[in-house]
Scaffold this motif. Structure first.
Motif, PDB file in Angstrom:
ATOM      1  N   LYS A   1       0.814  -1.220   0.000  1.00 27.62           N
ATOM      2  CA  LYS A   1       0.000   0.000   0.000  1.00 27.62           C
ATOM      3  C   LYS A   1       0.846   1.269   0.000  1.00 27.62           C
ATOM      4  O   LYS A   1       0.494   2.240  -0.670  1.00 27.62           O
ATOM      5  N   ALA A   2       1.956   1.278   0.735  1.00 26.06           N
ATOM      6  CA  ALA A   2       2.817   2.465   0.779  1.00 26.06           C
ATOM      7  C   ALA A   2       3.421   2.747  -0.600  1.00 26.06           C
ATOM      8  O   ALA A   2       3.456   3.900  -1.047  1.00 26.06           O
ATOM      9  N   GLN A   3       3.889   1.701  -1.288  1.00 20.31           N
ATOM     10  CA  GLN A   3       4.426   1.873  -2.648  1.00 20.31           C
ATOM     11  C   GLN A   3       3.342   2.399  -3.580  1.00 20.31           C
ATOM     12  O   GLN A   3       3.591   3.263  -4.412  1.00 20.31           O
ATOM     13  N   LEU A   4       2.140   1.841  -3.451  1.00 18.87           N
ATOM     14  CA  LEU A   4       1.045   2.252  -4.322  1.00 18.87           C
ATOM     15  C   LEU A   4       0.691   3.718  -4.090  1.00 18.87           C
ATOM     16  O   LEU A   4       0.544   4.477  -5.045  1.00 18.87           O
TER      17      LEU A   4
ATOM     18  N   ALA B   1      -0.958   8.533 -16.933  1.00 19.03           N
ATOM     19  CA  ALA B   1      -0.080   9.104 -15.920  1.00 19.03           C
ATOM     20  C   ALA B   1       0.400  10.470 -16.408  1.00 19.03           C
ATOM     21  O   ALA B   1       0.154  10.859 -17.554  1.00 19.03           O
ATOM     22  N   ARG B   2       1.073  11.200 -15.551  1.00 13.04           N
ATOM     23  CA  ARG B   2       1.542  12.549 -15.902  1.00 13.04           C
ATOM     24  C   ARG B   2       2.374  12.572 -17.185  1.00 13.04           C
ATOM     25  O   ARG B   2       2.326  13.542 -17.925  1.00 13.04           O
ATOM     26  N   GLN B   3       3.116  11.514 -17.445  1.00  7.28           N
ATOM     27  CA  GLN B   3       3.934  11.442 -18.659  1.00  7.28           C
ATOM     28  C   GLN B   3       3.147  10.942 -19.866  1.00  7.28           C
ATOM     29  O   GLN B   3       3.688  10.823 -20.954  1.00  7.28           O
ATOM     30  N   GLY B   4       1.864  10.617 -19.666  1.00  7.51           N
ATOM     31  CA  GLY B   4       1.010  10.178 -20.765  1.00  7.51           C
ATOM     32  C   GLY B   4       0.895   8.672 -20.920  1.00  7.51           C
ATOM     33  O   GLY B   4       0.087   8.193 -21.704  1.00  7.51           O
TER      34      GLY B   4
ATOM     35  N   LEU C   1       0.865   6.589  -6.879  1.00  4.07           N
ATOM     36  CA  LEU C   1      -0.313   7.393  -7.222  1.00  4.07           C
ATOM     37  C   LEU C   1       0.017   8.883  -7.160  1.00  4.07           C
ATOM     38  O   LEU C   1      -0.376   9.652  -8.039  1.00  4.07           O
ATOM     39  N   ALA C   2       0.759   9.279  -6.134  1.00  2.00           N
ATOM     40  CA  ALA C   2       1.140  10.690  -5.995  1.00  2.00           C
ATOM     41  C   ALA C   2       2.134  11.093  -7.074  1.00  2.00           C
ATOM     42  O   ALA C   2       1.977  12.135  -7.722  1.00  2.00           O
ATOM     43  N   GLY C   3       3.144  10.271  -7.289  1.00  3.17           N
ATOM     44  CA  GLY C   3       4.197  10.619  -8.235  1.00  3.17           C
ATOM     45  C   GLY C   3       3.790  10.564  -9.693  1.00  3.17           C
ATOM     46  O   GLY C   3       4.181  11.413 -10.492  1.00  3.17           O
ATOM     47  N   HIS C   4       3.007   9.564 -10.062  1.00  6.69           N
ATOM     48  CA  HIS C   4       2.657   9.371 -11.475  1.00  6.69           C
ATOM     49  C   HIS C   4       1.314   9.972 -11.875  1.00  6.69           C
ATOM     50  O   HIS C   4       1.123  10.343 -13.028  1.00  6.69           O
ATOM     51  N   TRP C   5       0.367  10.024 -10.945  1.00  6.15           N
ATOM     52  CA  TRP C   5      -0.965  10.532 -11.287  1.00  6.15           C
ATOM     53  C   TRP C   5      -1.352  11.793 -10.520  1.00  6.15           C
ATOM     54  O   TRP C   5      -2.417  12.350 -10.760  1.00  6.15           O
ATOM     55  N   GLY C   6      -0.523  12.224  -9.587  1.00  6.14           N
ATOM     56  CA  GLY C   6      -0.835  13.425  -8.812  1.00  6.14           C
ATOM     57  C   GLY C   6      -1.956  13.237  -7.821  1.00  6.14           C
ATOM     58  O   GLY C   6      -2.579  14.206  -7.387  1.00  6.14           O
ATOM     59  N   ILE C   7      -2.230  11.996  -7.435  1.00  2.93           N
ATOM     60  CA  ILE C   7      -3.290  11.702  -6.478  1.00  2.93           C
ATOM     61  C   ILE C   7      -2.656  11.570  -5.099  1.00  2.93           C
ATOM     62  O   ILE C   7      -1.895  10.631  -4.849  1.00  2.93           O
ATOM     63  N   VAL C   8      -2.972  12.515  -4.224  1.00  2.00           N
ATOM     64  CA  VAL C   8      -2.397  12.508  -2.876  1.00  2.00           C
ATOM     65  C   VAL C   8      -3.470  12.173  -1.849  1.00  2.00           C
ATOM     66  O   VAL C   8      -4.663  12.342  -2.103  1.00  2.00           O
TER      67      VAL C   8
ATOM     68  N   LEU D   1      -3.954   2.646 -13.605  1.00  5.45           N
ATOM     69  CA  LEU D   1      -5.035   3.211 -12.808  1.00  5.45           C
ATOM     70  C   LEU D   1      -6.250   3.312 -13.716  1.00  5.45           C
ATOM     71  O   LEU D   1      -6.211   3.980 -14.757  1.00  5.45           O
ATOM     72  N   LEU D   2      -7.334   2.629 -13.331  1.00  8.71           N
ATOM     73  CA  LEU D   2      -8.521   2.536 -14.176  1.00  8.71           C
ATOM     74  C   LEU D   2      -9.691   3.304 -13.565  1.00  8.71           C
ATOM     75  O   LEU D   2      -9.856   3.322 -12.343  1.00  8.71           O
ATOM     76  N   SER D   3     -10.503   3.878 -14.422  1.00  7.94           N
ATOM     77  CA  SER D   3     -11.703   4.550 -13.931  1.00  7.94           C
ATOM     78  C   SER D   3     -12.630   3.525 -13.310  1.00  7.94           C
ATOM     79  O   SER D   3     -12.660   2.350 -13.695  1.00  7.94           O
ATOM     80  N   TRP D   4     -13.367   3.952 -12.300  1.00  7.54           N
ATOM     81  CA  TRP D   4     -14.322   3.091 -11.615  1.00  7.54           C
ATOM     82  C   TRP D   4     -15.547   2.901 -12.495  1.00  7.54           C
ATOM     83  O   TRP D   4     -16.048   3.853 -13.083  1.00  7.54           O
TER      84      TRP D   4
END
Length: 104
Positions: A4-7, A79-82, A11-18, A95-98
């Protein structure tokens, strides 16, 4: 697999989800999945073994075509890089939409 910590870090680093809430799902087909919630939005994070990366990317690309045709299919969030798939210590992750409704 991914903890979970890696995930959360990914999420924060690649998708900006904090400040995401992450719960193990165990509902993926040939994959590990987690339910991700943040800011009132919901996603599914999905990881596969490295040898399945090519078919994973192919399936995610197909899901994008299905969504474009108007059928909810769990569209991968770029992700942020596309990229639609990022690596977490060599493990492919998307990361998939619900999608509301009953699972297969």
């Amino acid at each position: 697999m991914i903890d979970k910590a890696q995930l959360r870090s990914c999420l924060a680093g690649h998708w900006g989800i904090v400040d995401a809430s992450v719960e193990v799902n165990n509902g993926g087909m040939n994959s590990a999945t987690w339910l991700v919630t943040a800011g009132g939005e919901r996603w599914v994070a999905k990881a596969v073994v490295p040898g399945a990366r090519r078919s994973f990317v192919g399936g995610l690309t197909l899901a994008g075509h299905v969504e474009a045709a108007g059928i909810p299919a769990g569209l991968p969030a770029p992700a942020r890089q596309g990229d639609i798939v990022v690596d977490v210590e060599g493990i492919p992750l998307a990361l998939l939409s619900w999608v509301e409704g009953e699972e297969l």
